[in-house]
Design a protein around this motif. Structure first.
Motif, PDB file in Angstrom:
ATOM      1  N   ASN A  94      -5.172  -1.284  -6.876  1.00  0.00           N
ATOM      2  CA  ASN A  94      -5.647   0.129  -7.464  1.00  0.00           C
ATOM      3  C   ASN A  94      -6.899   0.418  -7.169  1.00  0.00           C
ATOM      4  O   ASN A  94      -7.504   1.469  -6.945  1.00  0.00           O
ATOM      5  CB  ASN A  94      -5.280   0.332  -9.118  1.00  0.00           C
ATOM      6  N   PHE A 148       0.946  -1.168  -0.144  1.00  0.00           N
ATOM      7  CA  PHE A 148       0.108   0.131   0.018  1.00  0.00           C
ATOM      8  C   PHE A 148       0.864   1.083   0.090  1.00  0.00           C
ATOM      9  O   PHE A 148       0.559   2.404  -0.645  1.00  0.00           O
ATOM     10  CB  PHE A 148      -1.008   0.023   1.301  1.00  0.00           C
ATOM     11  N   GLU A 178       2.767  -4.149 -12.948  1.00  0.00           N
ATOM     12  CA  GLU A 178       1.612  -2.958 -13.457  1.00  0.00           C
ATOM     13  C   GLU A 178       0.725  -3.523 -14.537  1.00  0.00           C
ATOM     14  O   GLU A 178       1.448  -4.167 -15.339  1.00  0.00           O
ATOM     15  CB  GLU A 178       2.599  -1.754 -13.901  1.00  0.00           C
ATOM     16  N   ILE A 183      -7.793   0.891  -3.454  1.00  0.00           N
ATOM     17  CA  ILE A 183      -7.403   2.331  -3.200  1.00  0.00           C
ATOM     18  C   ILE A 183      -8.177   3.377  -3.676  1.00  0.00           C
ATOM     19  O   ILE A 183      -8.531   4.187  -2.841  1.00  0.00           O
ATOM     20  CB  ILE A 183      -5.756   2.329  -3.601  1.00  0.00           C
ATOM     21  N   GLU A 184      -8.688   3.380  -4.890  1.00  0.00           N
ATOM     22  CA  GLU A 184      -9.422   4.251  -5.517  1.00  0.00           C
ATOM     23  C   GLU A 184     -10.853   4.389  -4.631  1.00  0.00           C
ATOM     24  O   GLU A 184     -11.449   5.671  -4.510  1.00  0.00           O
ATOM     25  CB  GLU A 184      -9.760   3.943  -6.890  1.00  0.00           C
ATOM     26  N   TYR A 204      -2.141  -6.310  -9.298  1.00  0.00           N
ATOM     27  CA  TYR A 204      -1.978  -4.890  -9.220  1.00  0.00           C
ATOM     28  C   TYR A 204      -3.252  -3.933  -9.556  1.00  0.00           C
ATOM     29  O   TYR A 204      -3.580  -3.049  -8.725  1.00  0.00           O
ATOM     30  CB  TYR A 204      -0.790  -4.504 -10.445  1.00  0.00           C
ATOM     31  N   SER A 205      -4.219  -4.447 -10.471  1.00  0.00           N
ATOM     32  CA  SER A 205      -5.134  -3.642 -10.767  1.00  0.00           C
ATOM     33  C   SER A 205      -6.329  -3.658  -9.716  1.00  0.00           C
ATOM     34  O   SER A 205      -6.926  -2.663  -9.297  1.00  0.00           O
ATOM     35  CB  SER A 205      -5.876  -4.127 -12.096  1.00  0.00           C
ATOM     36  N   ASN A 264       8.406   5.778   1.766  1.00  0.00           N
ATOM     37  CA  ASN A 264       7.718   4.396   2.177  1.00  0.00           C
ATOM     38  C   ASN A 264       7.643   4.302   3.804  1.00  0.00           C
ATOM     39  O   ASN A 264       8.172   3.143   4.203  1.00  0.00           O
ATOM     40  CB  ASN A 264       8.797   3.649   1.631  1.00  0.00           C
ATOM     41  N   ALA A 266       3.836   1.849  -1.205  1.00  0.00           N
ATOM     42  CA  ALA A 266       4.424   2.015  -2.528  1.00  0.00           C
ATOM     43  C   ALA A 266       3.545   2.714  -3.435  1.00  0.00           C
ATOM     44  O   ALA A 266       3.876   3.179  -4.487  1.00  0.00           O
ATOM     45  CB  ALA A 266       4.689   0.677  -3.135  1.00  0.00           C
ATOM     46  N   ARG A 267       2.042   2.626  -3.142  1.00  0.00           N
ATOM     47  CA  ARG A 267       1.097   3.203  -3.833  1.00  0.00           C
ATOM     48  C   ARG A 267       0.924   4.749  -3.354  1.00  0.00           C
ATOM     49  O   ARG A 267      -0.327   5.335  -3.702  1.00  0.00           O
ATOM     50  CB  ARG A 267      -0.166   2.618  -3.991  1.00  0.00           C
ATOM     51  N   GLY A 268       1.646   5.109  -2.390  1.00  0.00           N
ATOM     52  CA  GLY A 268       1.269   6.440  -1.760  1.00  0.00           C
ATOM     53  C   GLY A 268       0.516   6.717  -0.574  1.00  0.00           C
ATOM     54  O   GLY A 268       0.115   7.617  -0.412  1.00  0.00           O
TER      55      GLY A 268
END
Length: 478
Positions: A471, A31, A462, A474-475, A467-468, A63, A33-35
């Motif tokens: 994402n 997590f 990616e 998180i979105e 990975y998706s 990180n 690593a995705r900001g």
């Protein structure tokens, strides 16, 4: 969003066992690593072990993972001081006291939620009360199980349809109803609390865990779609659950330092281990390890030793001795065993750097208890398995490996035993080790395993399925 630069902030609250802490720590790293801002909540003794795993990343401002500690009330629960993790419970009889002690974590967790104001709580399934805690602060609670979709589906189908009540004996096979794949089991492989009519303490915990899962925002799973596609679909559609597959999270550990720092202090020097592995041919070593909880009798250890010797294969064997026995007493080893297997066998007494070993090209097979982390790590390494389940979700994972994926052979355990292993004879050890290491069948299993390993890596890259999915989660939380 919290006030700090509008950054999403997630609390990670793992159950106090190696098999839950390690993947959830990797997950927190995934997590960040995705900001995302991540805080891991744990107890003082476990915080030392987690901070070691993430120390490398502390220097990178993007990180940073925060660790917040809360007191674990060992003494109040009737446990020895310092008993803060499942592998340190001195006797199986105290397991339920350990669960009760975890209930005392609710108040200090809520105090932290009040102070830190995160946007989401990802809490282990064994904290059924975490839904209430999250609701108090108006945030979603996501459940982490520590297992895969196949076992979640299998357990749910057995719970719903009770097929064990429709057979004439405990050893008569039944097909798990409404589960894709025509999967067979016997009721001897189910935990006693699953089959019991009355509500025991353990059954109450499982019921509460199930109810809290159903009422939660969703479930996060350390798996990938390509491994168990039919069961990802079944879990979401047949049971109406919201779930995200974001694994295998162990693939985050790319360099040797990361692989060694994951978990406890290794009982062998990594260079010594590497040197030994480097001296062997590709796919010529079988790795034998039963996780951090399993406990075998001296008699069973002797059978394993005789079977490994008789197989003629190179081996690394991780031996965890009973807490109640003197560590340096080794009557369980057949006389002259280490001398006869010198150069061919390596014994590690204690914690082993498992990722490092499995990923080495000389390792061609894995004798495993089928804990989900170990199963997934073998898949990522492209290594076939001898399955030796004991309890928990392990018999379901065995079915996935042997009946669905066809990348392993069962050693022949007939009964759910909790901690102390079933009595498997040396002949079965010799036969199954040989089956996954040499011959045409072994080659076919290895080829299937290697294909799955490629798919696992692609899932995490990616654009990959995991990975998706991460994402998307998180979105959604943002």
């Amino acid at each position: 969003m919290d006030g700090e630069n509008g950054q999403l902030h997630i609390f990670f609250f793992p159950y106090l066992a190696h098999g839950h802490i390690i993947p959830m720590t990797d997950m927190a790293r995934l997590f960040v690593a995705r900001g995302v801002r991540a805080t891991i909540v744990t107890t003082p003794l476990n915080s030392l072990f987690i901070s070691k795993a993430i120390a490398k990343r502390k220097t990178d401002p993007d990180n940073r993972i925060n660790i917040k500690t809360i007191k674990f009330s060992s003494a109040e629960a009737g446990l020895p001081e310092g008993c803060e993790r499942a592998d340190s419970i001195p006797s199986p009889a105290l397991a339920i006291d350990f669960f009760k002690a975890t209930e005392m974590l609710q108040e200090p967790l809520e105090q932290l939620l009040l102070e830190e104001n995160p946007n989401c709580l990802i809490a282990d399934v064994f904290y059924p009360w975490a839904n209430d805690s999250a609701a108090k602060f108006g945030i979603p609670r996501i459940v982490f199980h520590g297992t895969g979709f196949f076992s979640l589906c299998a357990a749910e189908c057995i719970n719903l349809y009770e097929p064990y009540k429709k057979v004439s004996s405990e050893s008569e096979p039944f097909v798990i109803p409404n589960l894709p794949g025509d999967i067979k089991m016997t009721s001897m492989l189910l935990a006693d609390f699953v089959k019991s009519d009355g509500e025991t303490d353990v059954k109450k915990l499982w019921r509460e865990a199930k109810e809290s899962e159903e009422a939660s925002y969703g479930v996060i799973v350390n798996s990938f779609k390509e491994l168990e596609q039919a069961y990802v679909d079944h879990y979401c559609k047949a049971f109406g659950r919201k779930a995200w597959h974001i694994g295998p999270v162990s693939l985050l550990n790319r360099d040797n330092v990361e692989k060694v720092e994951r978990g406890e202090e290794a009982a062998i020097d990594e260079h010594e281990c590497f040197k030994w592995l480097d001296s062997k041919k590709p796919n010529s070593v079988v790795y034998v390890c039963f996780g951090s909880i399993a406990d075998f009798t001296e008699t069973q250890l002797k059978e394993i030793a005789i079977g490994l010797e008789a197989s003629g294969q190179n081996f690394i064997w991780v031996v965890k001795r009973s807490k109640n026995e003197i560590q340096d007493k080794e009557e369980w080893l057949p006389e002259g065993f280490e001398k006869r297997t010198k150069g061919r066998g390596l014994l590690i007494r204690g914690w082993a750097p498992q990722l490092l070993i499995l990923d080495h090209e000389s390792v061609g097979g894995f004798v495993t208890h089928c804990g989900w982390n170990s199963t997934l790590e073998a898949v990522c390494a492209g290594v076939p398995m001898v399955t030796w389940p004991l309890s928990a979700d392990q018999f379901y994972n065995e079915r996935l490996v042997t009946q669905v994926l066809k990348i392993g052979v069962a050693v022949g355990v007939k009964k759910w035993v909790r901690v102390v292993g079933d009595s498997i004879k040396w002949e079965a050890v010799e036969k199954t080790v040989s089956r996954i290491m040499v011959g045409e069948e072994a080659e076919e299993m290895r080829n299937r395993s290697k294909k799955l390993a490629c798919l696992a890596r692609q899932a995490m890259e990616e654009g990959g399925s995991s990975y998706s999915d991460l994402n998307a989660l998180i979105e959604e939380l943002g």
